[in-house]
Every structure is written in structure tokens, then in C-alpha cells.
Design an enzyme around this catalytic site. Structure first.
Site, PDB file in Angstrom:
ATOM      1  N   LYS A 116      -7.455   1.172  -4.507  1.00  0.00           N
ATOM      2  CA  LYS A 116      -6.467   0.255  -5.111  1.00  0.00           C
ATOM      3  C   LYS A 116      -5.965   0.763  -6.460  1.00  0.00           C
ATOM      4  O   LYS A 116      -4.809   0.550  -6.824  1.00  0.00           O
ATOM      5  CB  LYS A 116      -7.058  -1.149  -5.240  1.00  0.00           C
ATOM      6  CG  LYS A 116      -7.476  -1.755  -3.912  1.00  0.00           C
ATOM      7  CD  LYS A 116      -6.352  -1.688  -2.866  1.00  0.00           C
ATOM      8  CE  LYS A 116      -6.873  -1.752  -1.453  1.00  0.00           C
ATOM      9  NZ  LYS A 116      -5.909  -1.229  -0.444  1.00  0.00           N
ATOM     10  N   GLU A 200      -6.406  -7.323 -13.800  1.00  0.00           N
ATOM     11  CA  GLU A 200      -4.957  -7.552 -13.823  1.00  0.00           C
ATOM     12  C   GLU A 200      -4.687  -8.938 -14.413  1.00  0.00           C
ATOM     13  O   GLU A 200      -5.539  -9.833 -14.315  1.00  0.00           O
ATOM     14  CB  GLU A 200      -4.375  -7.534 -12.397  1.00  0.00           C
ATOM     15  CG  GLU A 200      -4.448  -6.227 -11.678  1.00  0.00           C
ATOM     16  CD  GLU A 200      -3.940  -6.341 -10.240  1.00  0.00           C
ATOM     17  OE1 GLU A 200      -3.712  -7.469  -9.754  1.00  0.00           O
ATOM     18  OE2 GLU A 200      -3.774  -5.287  -9.600  1.00  0.00           O
ATOM     19  N   HIS A 235      -8.124 -15.191   2.642  1.00  0.00           N
ATOM     20  CA  HIS A 235      -7.429 -13.893   2.615  1.00  0.00           C
ATOM     21  C   HIS A 235      -7.090 -13.363   4.003  1.00  0.00           C
ATOM     22  O   HIS A 235      -6.773 -12.196   4.161  1.00  0.00           O
ATOM     23  CB  HIS A 235      -8.229 -12.846   1.826  1.00  0.00           C
ATOM     24  CG  HIS A 235      -8.427 -13.239   0.403  1.00  0.00           C
ATOM     25  ND1 HIS A 235      -7.375 -13.323  -0.482  1.00  0.00           N
ATOM     26  CD2 HIS A 235      -9.521 -13.650  -0.262  1.00  0.00           C
ATOM     27  CE1 HIS A 235      -7.838 -13.746  -1.650  1.00  0.00           C
ATOM     28  NE2 HIS A 235      -9.120 -13.958  -1.542  1.00  0.00           N
ATOM     29  N   ARG A 293      -0.883   1.275   8.347  1.00  0.00           N
ATOM     30  CA  ARG A 293      -1.083   1.017   9.783  1.00  0.00           C
ATOM     31  C   ARG A 293      -0.009   0.043  10.240  1.00  0.00           C
ATOM     32  O   ARG A 293       0.732  -0.506   9.419  1.00  0.00           O
ATOM     33  CB  ARG A 293      -2.462   0.382   9.998  1.00  0.00           C
ATOM     34  CG  ARG A 293      -2.537  -0.999   9.375  1.00  0.00           C
ATOM     35  CD  ARG A 293      -3.841  -1.711   9.583  1.00  0.00           C
ATOM     36  NE  ARG A 293      -3.773  -3.077   9.081  1.00  0.00           N
ATOM     37  CZ  ARG A 293      -4.014  -3.442   7.829  1.00  0.00           C
ATOM     38  NH1 ARG A 293      -4.332  -2.540   6.937  1.00  0.00           N
ATOM     39  NH2 ARG A 293      -3.903  -4.700   7.444  1.00  0.00           N
TER      40      ARG A 293
HETATM   41  C1  MV4 Z   1      -3.585 -11.135  -6.924  1.00  0.00           C
HETATM   42  C2  MV4 Z   1      -3.131 -12.483  -6.936  1.00  0.00           C
HETATM   43  C3  MV4 Z   1      -2.677 -13.005  -8.146  1.00  0.00           C
HETATM   44  N1  MV4 Z   1      -2.671 -12.244  -9.272  1.00  0.00           N
HETATM   45  N2  MV4 Z   1      -3.555 -10.405  -8.050  1.00  0.00           N
HETATM   46  C4  MV4 Z   1      -5.312 -11.213  -2.501  1.00  0.00           C
HETATM   47  C5  MV4 Z   1      -5.998 -10.098  -1.751  1.00  0.00           C
HETATM   48  C6  MV4 Z   1      -5.244  -8.903  -2.131  1.00  0.00           C
HETATM   49  N3  MV4 Z   1      -4.203  -8.698  -1.159  1.00  0.00           N
HETATM   50  C7  MV4 Z   1      -4.712  -9.207  -3.500  1.00  0.00           C
HETATM   51  N4  MV4 Z   1      -4.594 -10.636  -3.574  1.00  0.00           N
HETATM   52  C8  MV4 Z   1      -4.087 -11.255  -4.651  1.00  0.00           C
HETATM   53  N5  MV4 Z   1      -4.036 -10.563  -5.796  1.00  0.00           N
HETATM   54  C9  MV4 Z   1      -3.107 -10.954  -9.197  1.00  0.00           C
HETATM   55  N6  MV4 Z   1      -3.084 -10.213 -10.328  1.00  0.00           N
HETATM   56  C10 MV4 Z   1      -3.151 -13.201  -5.728  1.00  0.00           C
HETATM   57  C11 MV4 Z   1      -3.614 -12.569  -4.595  1.00  0.00           C
HETATM   58  C12 MV4 Z   1      -3.596 -13.300  -3.339  1.00  0.00           C
HETATM   59  C13 MV4 Z   1      -4.445 -14.386  -3.156  1.00  0.00           C
HETATM   60  C14 MV4 Z   1      -5.329 -14.747  -4.141  1.00  0.00           C
HETATM   61  C15 MV4 Z   1      -6.151 -15.818  -3.904  1.00  0.00           C
HETATM   62  C16 MV4 Z   1      -6.106 -16.519  -2.713  1.00  0.00           C
HETATM   63  C17 MV4 Z   1      -5.255 -16.131  -1.726  1.00  0.00           C
HETATM   64  C18 MV4 Z   1      -4.414 -15.059  -1.923  1.00  0.00           C
HETATM   65  C19 MV4 Z   1      -3.538 -14.639  -0.909  1.00  0.00           C
HETATM   66  C20 MV4 Z   1      -2.706 -13.567  -1.134  1.00  0.00           C
HETATM   67  C21 MV4 Z   1      -2.739 -12.889  -2.354  1.00  0.00           C
END
Ligand code: MV4
Length: 504
Positions: A116, A200, A235, A293
Site C-alpha cells: 500500500k 493518513e 469491508h 485482477r
Molecule cells: C480510508 C477511509 C477513510 N479515510 N482511508 C477501507 C479498506 C481500504 N479499501 C481502505 N478503506 C478506507 N480507507 C482514509 N484515510 C475509508 C475507507 C473505507 C472504509 C472505512 C471504514 C469502513 C468501511 C469502509 C469502506 C470503504 C472504504
């Protein structure tokens, strides 16, 4: 062109890839574990090879067995589907070493996007907006605190080797930071063997919108628009749609061009998805990660663009140029997909494996069901309990929702619990209907559901109280109180039985 392709996967995605191969007169080879010996994907393929015991690490993750099946069958190419070995760069190298074509990107592109922090660095270098944060692992809890104060709370702690939310921690204030940092480190070490964590600025209530990109070995890159994927449980995406309800041509073009910049930066080849967080307030967007993918939710893009992504993957893997230029891509209709799982929504969505005793798949205008089961099939305890992906499309989002309602009514699965009742509630939810989606949708949906339950219980209690008061009043007026109570209770029962909860 390939004469025979092995699909190194199981379930619905194998059935889906087989259909594309059939359209192209390509023979197909399936692989299966002991638990899948009667599975639909085995029945559909032209040939099938046993690769081991049910646990994935004894079968679908055993690349030497998969490569052996490919060599035995004479398959010239391997399609990995999603999950399992689909983003395993070592598997790609082993396949290529045997002179077999891997249908997907290079191992280098996979590795560049697998980390990441490395992905963030590539996006920054490519001039793509990323969430404000560090591009090096945090050295200590003190380092984390200093950095968090720079960005301001809330902040998000993330595992460098993570993805899909694993090892992620939302931290609201400095008092919680030290414990959260140490917990994130130990979870990352346990889950990925790499305890490095970065930080972040947390984007509050973002939408999760991803861009489908496609490229070939001749330097052509296009984007196929966005998919709204904000409705997620733990997620895991559960409902996806194209276009996003907040779509506008400018946003689509901006995000599409950024996605292509990231793909170009790693010489990407094939189908890929670039994920973004999008703020509802000002539609600002930030690169999150890239999936190297084909995604589970690719059907909604196919329904709106008319492009068969698996067909295109096969053509590109065989050295062809993309069948279309950016100007050829148009987005018509609105598509919505639900991932139907053998899980029990009444029991915290715990997996509900078992035998399917009845199966009625919705059909008709604007309905596509990518399934991997049949009546009598066993949903196994060993794998992701997906039954199918139900996708619908209509000329507008409203029409697509109406069609989804109709399809969900038609869809029947007997013998096991499924998430169908959950989706039947989602399509009636006012925020869903209004397209007010963000990563907090499910949490708010569950709250609304609880409030409705309490309201109903309160209303019933109020009714019973007034009915008893009525009966008492009757009693003081005449000695027919017994009949009056009986008639009132009969009235209540009749009303409830007829479902007329709003009679009282
Ligand atoms: C975040 C975020 C908010 N702020 N990063 C979720 C897993 C990965 N794909 C990254 N994700 C997130 N990163 C920052 N700086 C919100 C998400 C996020 C999420 C977070 C909590 C619960 C559900 C989520 C669904 C999609 C993305």
C-alpha cells in the site's frame, strides 16, 4: 488464438469465464477440490482435474497442482479469476516459466500495487491525488502522534502490507492513538508478517468509487467508467452500481484519467481497477489502492458499456490490441448488483452452508444472474459462501431499482438461509433510493432498522393499553366486559393476522 484455457478458480467466476470462452470457441479446463467434485463449474467445463483436499491451501492455492493440470490438459493459458492466486506474482512467474500465458498483468505490476505504501508513492509520482499521509512506515507511537497532529484528527492507521481494511484503525483523538498504533502493528504482523503501519488523514464518510481500466501490450489505455461500491459490510462490498449516483461527466473523466496515469506508471496490461475515496461535499477524490485482477463486480460495467471484459482479457493476453478506443466507450443504462450469499442476516450474517433444495433464479428483461450453484448443490463450509451475483439494469436508476425489487421477489433459494431478505430491505431504504451512499451506509441502515422495530413495538404496546382501557370502561358500563375483552382481543389478533399493523 488459444484453443484451451484453464480457469484456476471455483464457483461463479469459473462459470462466467467458461461462457466467454464458449462464445470464442475456446475449450475450457476446470480444477476442483474434493468438496467441489459435483460443483457447477466442474460440470460446465470441457475437462476437469482434481487438485486436492477441500482446504484452499491444499487445492486452489497449490499452484504446482494447477500448473500440472494445465500441462496435462494442454491449456495454453490460465485465467485466475479473482481471489486465490489472482494477485500472486510468484504464481505468474511459475506459469510463465512453463510457457503458459497468464491472463492478467505482469508480476512486477502486481508487486508494485501489492504494497500500500509503494502504491501511494507511485500515485504521488504519477500526479494523482492521494489521501494526505505518510509514505514511510511510522517509527513509533510518538512518531505516529507527531504526524497525526500535523494532519489533524481523525486519522486512519493502515498496515503497509494490508488491504481491504485489514489492520486499519480509525483514531478520533490523541488519547486513543498509542493503543491503536500498537494494536494495528500487532494485527499487521499477525496477518501479513509485516508489522509496518502508516498513517493518513481520515476522510469522513467517503464514498468508495472505483474506476475500471483496460490496457493492452501495444500501449493503449482506456477507462470504462466508475462503479459505486460504498455499500460494504466489514469491508466486503455487498451492493455495487454503475454509474455512481453522484456521477457527472467531468468527475468520470477526471477520475478515469487519474486511474490511467496510475496504470501507465506500472506498465499495466489487462483489466485493472483503481479505487478512490470520494468526498460527497466537494467531489474531491483520493487514490486508495489498485486491484490487479478482474473484480467480482465487473458485470455492472459490462451491462452499462456493453463490453465483455473477460473476452477482452483473453484477446489482450493473446497479443491483440484493445477492441475499442476511449471515444468508442459509451455508458448507457444504470446497473446494480447484489452479492447473494449463503449467510443468515438474522444471525449476524454467519455463513449458512448446506444443501440447496429449491432454486428459482430471476430472469427476464434487464436481469443477469452470474451463479455457481444448482438445485441439490452443496454450499461448502470451506469457501466464500457466494451463491450468485444478481445484476439488473434499466434506463434510469429508478427503473433499475424497480427491476431489482422484482428480481429479488422472484429469487428463491430453499434449504439454506441467504442474504436475499437483507437486499429486499435495502431496496426499500430511503437513503438507498435517494442514492445517499457512503462507507457508513450499512451502519446507518441498521440503526434505521432498529428504530423501526422499536417504533412498532411501542405502537403495539400503545394499542394494547388503549384496548384494555376500552375494555375496562366497557366493564364499568355494562357486565358484558368479558365479551368486550374477548371481542377486543379478537379484533387485535385479526388485525395483526391481516398484517394491518397500522389499524392501531
Ligand atoms: C480510508 C477511509 C477513510 N479515510 N482511508 C477501507 C479498506 C481500504 N479499501 C481502505 N478503506 C478506507 N480507507 C482514509 N484515510 C475509508 C475507507 C473505507 C472504509 C472505512 C471504514 C469502513 C468501511 C469502509 C469502506 C470503504 C472504504
Amino acid at each position: 488464438m488459444f484453443k484451451k484455457i484453464l480457469i484456476a478458480n471455483r464457483g461463479e467466476i469459473v462459470c462466467r469465464v467458461i461462457r466467454a470462452c464458449r462464445d470464442m470457441n475456446i475449450k475450457t479446463v476446470a480444477v476442483y477440490s474434493e468438496a467441489d467434485k459435483d460443483a457447477l463449474h466442474v460440470r460446465m467445463a470441457d475437462e476437469a482435474y482434481f487438485i486436492g483436499a477441500p482446504p484452499s491451501n491444499e487445492s486452489y492455492l497449490r499452484w504446482e497442482k494447477i500448473i500440472e493440470a494445465a500441462k496435462k490438459s494442454g491449456a495454453e493459458a490460465i485465467h485466475p479469476g479473482y481471489g486465490f492466486l489472482s494477485e500472486n506474482s510468484e504464481f505468474v512467474r511459475e506459469v510463465t516459466k512453463e510457457g503458459i500465458t497468464f491472463i492478467g498483468p505482469s508480476p512486477e505490476a502486481m508487486e508494485a500495487m501489492g504494497g500500500k505504501i509503494s502504491a501511494r508513492k507511485i500515485a504521488i509520482k504519477a500526479g494523482v491525488p492521494v489521501v494526505p499521509g505518510t509514505t514511510e512506515p511510522l517509527k513509533s507511537a510518538e512518531d505516529a502522534l507527531e504526524t497525526a497532529k500535523e494532519f489533524g484528527f481523525p486519522v486512519m492507521l493502515k498496515a503497509s502490507a494490508g488491504g481491504g481494511g485489514k489492520g486499519m484503525r480509525l483514531v478520533e483523538n490523541e488519547h486513543d492513538l498509542k493503543n491503536a498504533f500498537e494494536a494495528a502493528q500487532s494485527e499487521a504482523l499477525a496477518s501479513f508478517g509485516d508489522g509496518s503501519v502508516y498513517i493518513e488523514k481520515a476522510i469522513v464518510r467517503p464514498r468508495h468509487i472505483e474506476i475500471q481500466i483496460f490496457s493492452d501490450t501495444h500501449g493503449n489505455f482506456v477507462h470504462l467508467g466508475e462503479r459505486e461500491c460504498s455499500i460494504q459490510r466489514r469491508h466486503q462490498k455487498v451492493v455495487e452500481e454503475c454509474p455512481s449516483p453522484i456521477n457527472d461527466d467531468y468527475l468520470r473523466q477526471e477520475m478515469g484519467e487519474c486511474a490511467i496515469k496510475v496504470a501507465r506508471a506500472v506498465d499495466y496490461v489487462g483489466a485493472g481497477t483503481v479505487e478512490f475515496l470520494v468526498s460527497d461535499l466537494d467531489k474531491s477524490f483520493y487514490f486508495l489502492e489498485m486491484n490487479t485482477r478482474l473484480q467480482v463486480e465487473h458485470p455492472v460495467t459490462e451491462l452499462v458499456t456493453g463490453i465483455d471484459l473477460v473476452r477482452e482479457q483473453i484477446l489482450v493476453a493473446n497479443g491483440a490490441e484493445l477492441s475499442f478506443l476511449q471515444k468508442d466507450i459509451a455508458w448507457n443504462n444504470h446497473a446494480i448488483e447484489c452479492r447473494v450469499y449463503a449467510e443468515d442476516p438474522e444471525n449476524n450474517f454467519l455463513p449458512a452452508p448446506g444443501k440447496i433444495t429449491r432454486l428459482c433464479i430471476p430472469q427476464g428483461n434487464g436481469v443477469r444472474d452470474d451463479g455457481g450453484v444448482y438445485k441439490g448443490a452443496e454450499v461448502s463450509i470451506y469457501y466464500d459462501p457466494m451463491i450468485s451475483k444478481l445484476a439488473v439494469h434499466g434506463r434510469t436508476r429508478a427503473e433499475a431499482i424497480d427491476r431489482l425489487r422484482r428480481a429479488l421477489r422472484e429469487y428463491e433459494v430453499g434449504g439454506i438461509k441467504t442474504t436475499l431478505p437483507f437486499f429486499r430491505e435495502i431496496v426499500e431504504d430511503e437513503e438507498f433510493i435517494a442514492g445517499k451512499l457512503d462507507t457508513g451506509f450499512i451502519a446507518r441502515f441498521n440503526e434505521r432498522k432498529q428504530v423501526k422495530k422499536i417504533d412498532e413495538a411501542t405502537r403495539d404496546l400503545a394499542l394494547i393499553a388503549s384496548a384494555l382501557a376500552f375494555a375496562d370502561k366497557q366493564k364499568s358500563v355494562s357486565n358484558k366486559s368479558q365479551n368486550a375483552k374477548l371481542s377486543v382481543s379478537r379484533w387485535v389478533i385479526a388485525g395483526r393476522a391481516a398484517g394491518h399493523r397500522n389499524w392501531f
